[in-house]
Design a protein around this motif. Sequence first.
Motif, short mmCIF file in Angstrom:
data_model
loop_
_atom_site.label_atom_id
_atom_site.label_comp_id
_atom_site.label_asym_id
_atom_site.label_seq_id
_atom_site.Cartn_x
_atom_site.Cartn_y
_atom_site.Cartn_z
N PRO A 74 51.64 29.69 32.80
CA PRO A 74 50.58 29.78 31.79
C PRO A 74 49.42 28.83 32.03
O PRO A 74 48.27 29.16 31.73
CB PRO A 74 51.31 29.46 30.49
CG PRO A 74 52.71 29.91 30.73
CD PRO A 74 52.97 29.57 32.18
N ALA A 75 49.69 27.63 32.58
CA ALA A 75 48.59 26.70 32.87
C ALA A 75 47.63 27.30 33.89
O ALA A 75 46.41 27.16 33.76
CB ALA A 75 49.15 25.37 33.38
N TYR A 76 48.17 27.97 34.90
CA TYR A 76 47.30 28.66 35.86
C TYR A 76 46.57 29.82 35.17
O TYR A 76 45.37 30.03 35.38
CB TYR A 76 48.12 29.17 37.05
CG TYR A 76 48.52 28.09 38.01
CD1 TYR A 76 47.57 27.49 38.84
CD2 TYR A 76 49.83 27.65 38.10
CE1 TYR A 76 47.92 26.49 39.73
CE2 TYR A 76 50.20 26.64 38.99
CZ TYR A 76 49.24 26.06 39.80
OH TYR A 76 49.58 25.06 40.67
N GLY A 77 47.30 30.57 34.35
CA GLY A 77 46.69 31.69 33.65
C GLY A 77 45.57 31.26 32.71
O GLY A 77 44.52 31.92 32.63
N ILE A 78 45.78 30.16 32.01
CA ILE A 78 44.74 29.64 31.11
C ILE A 78 43.50 29.24 31.91
O ILE A 78 42.36 29.49 31.49
CB ILE A 78 45.29 28.46 30.28
CG1 ILE A 78 46.30 28.97 29.25
CG2 ILE A 78 44.16 27.69 29.60
CD1 ILE A 78 47.15 27.89 28.61
N GLY A 79 43.71 28.62 33.07
CA GLY A 79 42.57 28.26 33.92
C GLY A 79 41.80 29.48 34.38
O GLY A 79 40.56 29.49 34.38
N GLU A 80 42.52 30.53 34.77
CA GLU A 80 41.86 31.76 35.22
C GLU A 80 41.08 32.40 34.07
O GLU A 80 39.93 32.84 34.24
CB GLU A 80 42.91 32.74 35.75
CG GLU A 80 43.66 32.27 36.98
CD GLU A 80 42.88 32.46 38.28
OE1 GLU A 80 41.67 32.74 38.22
OE2 GLU A 80 43.49 32.32 39.35
N LYS A 81 41.71 32.48 32.90
CA LYS A 81 41.05 33.08 31.74
C LYS A 81 39.81 32.26 31.34
O LYS A 81 38.75 32.83 31.04
CB LYS A 81 42.04 33.15 30.57
CG LYS A 81 41.44 33.52 29.22
CD LYS A 81 41.00 34.96 29.16
CE LYS A 81 40.58 35.33 27.74
NZ LYS A 81 40.10 36.73 27.65
N ALA A 82 39.93 30.94 31.33
CA ALA A 82 38.81 30.08 30.96
C ALA A 82 37.62 30.31 31.88
O ALA A 82 36.47 30.39 31.44
CB ALA A 82 39.23 28.62 31.00
N ALA A 83 37.89 30.42 33.18
CA ALA A 83 36.80 30.63 34.13
C ALA A 83 36.07 31.94 33.85
O ALA A 83 34.83 32.00 33.90
CB ALA A 83 37.35 30.62 35.55
N ASP A 84 36.83 32.97 33.52
CA ASP A 84 36.18 34.25 33.19
C ASP A 84 35.34 34.14 31.92
O ASP A 84 34.25 34.72 31.82
CB ASP A 84 37.24 35.34 33.04
CG ASP A 84 37.62 35.97 34.37
OD1 ASP A 84 37.06 35.56 35.41
OD2 ASP A 84 38.48 36.88 34.37
N LEU A 85 35.85 33.41 30.92
CA LEU A 85 35.08 33.23 29.69
C LEU A 85 33.78 32.48 29.95
O LEU A 85 32.72 32.82 29.40
CB LEU A 85 35.92 32.47 28.67
CG LEU A 85 37.10 33.22 28.05
CD1 LEU A 85 37.99 32.26 27.25
CD2 LEU A 85 36.60 34.35 27.14
N ILE A 86 33.86 31.47 30.80
CA ILE A 86 32.66 30.68 31.11
C ILE A 86 31.65 31.52 31.87
O ILE A 86 30.44 31.49 31.59
CB ILE A 86 33.06 29.42 31.90
CG1 ILE A 86 33.94 28.50 31.04
CG2 ILE A 86 31.82 28.67 32.38
CD1 ILE A 86 34.66 27.43 31.82
N LYS A 87 32.13 32.29 32.84
CA LYS A 87 31.22 33.17 33.60
C LYS A 87 30.55 34.19 32.68
O LYS A 87 29.36 34.50 32.84
CB LYS A 87 32.00 33.89 34.70
CG LYS A 87 32.47 33.00 35.83
CD LYS A 87 33.28 33.81 36.84
CE LYS A 87 33.79 32.97 37.98
NZ LYS A 87 34.60 33.77 38.94
N ALA A 88 31.33 34.70 31.72
CA ALA A 88 30.79 35.72 30.80
C ALA A 88 29.70 35.17 29.89
O ALA A 88 28.89 35.93 29.34
CB ALA A 88 31.93 36.32 29.96
N ALA A 89 29.69 33.83 29.71
CA ALA A 89 28.66 33.23 28.86
C ALA A 89 27.27 33.38 29.47
O ALA A 89 26.26 33.33 28.76
CB ALA A 89 28.96 31.75 28.62
N ALA A 90 27.23 33.55 30.80
CA ALA A 90 25.99 33.91 31.53
C ALA A 90 24.81 33.02 31.17
O ALA A 90 23.79 33.47 30.65
CB ALA A 90 25.65 35.37 31.27
N TYR A 91 24.92 31.74 31.45
CA TYR A 91 23.81 30.82 31.17
C TYR A 91 22.66 31.08 32.13
O TYR A 91 22.86 31.39 33.30
CB TYR A 91 24.31 29.37 31.32
CG TYR A 91 25.31 28.99 30.25
CD1 TYR A 91 24.88 28.55 29.00
CD2 TYR A 91 26.67 29.10 30.49
CE1 TYR A 91 25.78 28.21 28.01
CE2 TYR A 91 27.58 28.77 29.50
CZ TYR A 91 27.14 28.32 28.27
OH TYR A 91 28.04 27.99 27.29
#
Length: 579
Positions: A562-579
């Motif tokens: 889950p720690a790896y999965g949370i890291g993967e999910k977080a990265a996708d969320l950050i990318k989706a923020a599209a700054y």
Amino acid sequence: MGSLQAAGVARDEYDYIICGGGTSGCVVAARLAENANTKILLVEAGPDCKDNENIKMTGGWSKNFDSETDWNLVTPPMPGVDGRQVKLSRGKFLGGSSGVNGTLCIRGTEADFDDWGLDGWSGKEMFAYMRKSENFHTKDWFQADAKAHGYDGPLHIEPHDLAPISELLLKSMESQGLPLDHDMFTTGSRPHGCGHAPRTVHKGLRSTGADFVTDDYHRANIEIVVDTLVDKVNFDESKRAVSVDLIDKSGNKFAVKARNEIIISSGAYCSPPILLRSGIGPKEELQKLGVECLVDSPGVGKNLLDHIIVFTFYEVTKDGLTNDHLVYHDNAAMESYMLYKEKKTGVLSTFPFGAFAFARLDDRLKDEPLWQEAQKKAAAGRDPMDLTESQPHIEFFTTELYGGPKQYDKFPINKKSAFAMITELFSPRSKGTVTVKSTDPFENPIVDCNYLNDPLDLLVMSEGVRFGNEIVMQGSGTKDIVKGSWPADLTHHAFTKREDWIPHVKNEATTCYHAAGTCKMGKDNDPMAVLDADLMVRGVKGLRIADCSVMPTLHGGHTQMPAYGIGEKAADLIKAAAY
């Protein structure tokens, strides 16, 4: 491997600053760096450790404790375990606890994550993110569910070749009603059965979070600074996170700016203190610390969850079944070390855990008054531990030689052999806290795990240990080769009643290093939710948390995947923020 510095950084502004170079933090940094135009700073409190042999050599894991590579946390005395204190070792180096854990890839069940009730975090989605990190290497004898694994990630995973004692224990588990399913800990499809737990080891080398940002996966747009503590996050007038105050090993302080976001990935024990020093937390606690309250967030540092385990040791009557003769007898330790040095094989090339099982205890507990009373209050379709029938109550796993936390020092010499049956409690009802004494970032937080405070936890754990003993003493594979308890002055193997096991449980219960929940996600109507479902810290902008502290409840598995999965999910969320 990139720019590694003990003090200062190359520039004063980055697109993203990641506070913590452990499991999740390394994943976030690696995935964000896939955009070559993004500049990332990854800050790690501990050293680099690229030359630390006891990280890549899995059998050397314990050598990293009680030193600068360990956070060296110790709980206060806890009433539920008869006033004992428990050492909470955590990896303090690049890669974090992925460099000292048991290497086990036990994901839990999809229902564990469905229970969070948060968009984007279903079991199906979390299992997909765990697969994304994985690079699975099967073996001829292993009956893998090929579709359940990933094959393109930086994290190398393979099945574990069992010692003879573990083969026998699997037979005992089967004979006691736990059907064999080779890859059940990957699929998460069986709450009652036994099988093999794949490991984050390949070709004799441990694979860790650091593998995502070093060697073949190093990218020039990640700057890594080690031996540097994160003091606090700074905000502008609109409550947007704009910079981080850092302190190097010599005590030099400096600030670094973030153009887009700051991500805290310091784990369930160390993420809450950063928030508290930054003015985010329970208002009363902040006032006592002399910190101005930016956001009154009562859930910071609360809801600490952990799986506890109990070791029960047994002596074996036949030579060569366990691996004790490869470590404790005569000059075996040096011979095993030389074998590892030359060929990366042998007992030091892997972690000495053997057979694994999940178990439901419904039938064993149904006549217990405490269980019956709690069932009356349980939600529809749930048992007293708030689990469905698809989720296990406990996990069993075994060692392939004598050993465990450092208090287990009665090493079997003179050709004697021993192993442990380990019982792990899932879905603990007892919750702990993480607080701080002061705003000094060099002072460790106060971590009170509050183990076994809830009587239902003790009920389930004691019955689980009793069941584990029956597997060993009555199971078809081991009943004729086990002499009894180890050391010989113990007599717990002869206990028949559940109540007989309670003193043993209270005396031996210790951490499984699965801390979670202290900065949990939650819905808008949950006042204890520190984060929203996008991992954004409530009440401010530009600040996320990505580590196991975000978990609202603790899954029925081990926290590595889950720690790896949370890291993967977080990265996708950050990318989706599209700054």
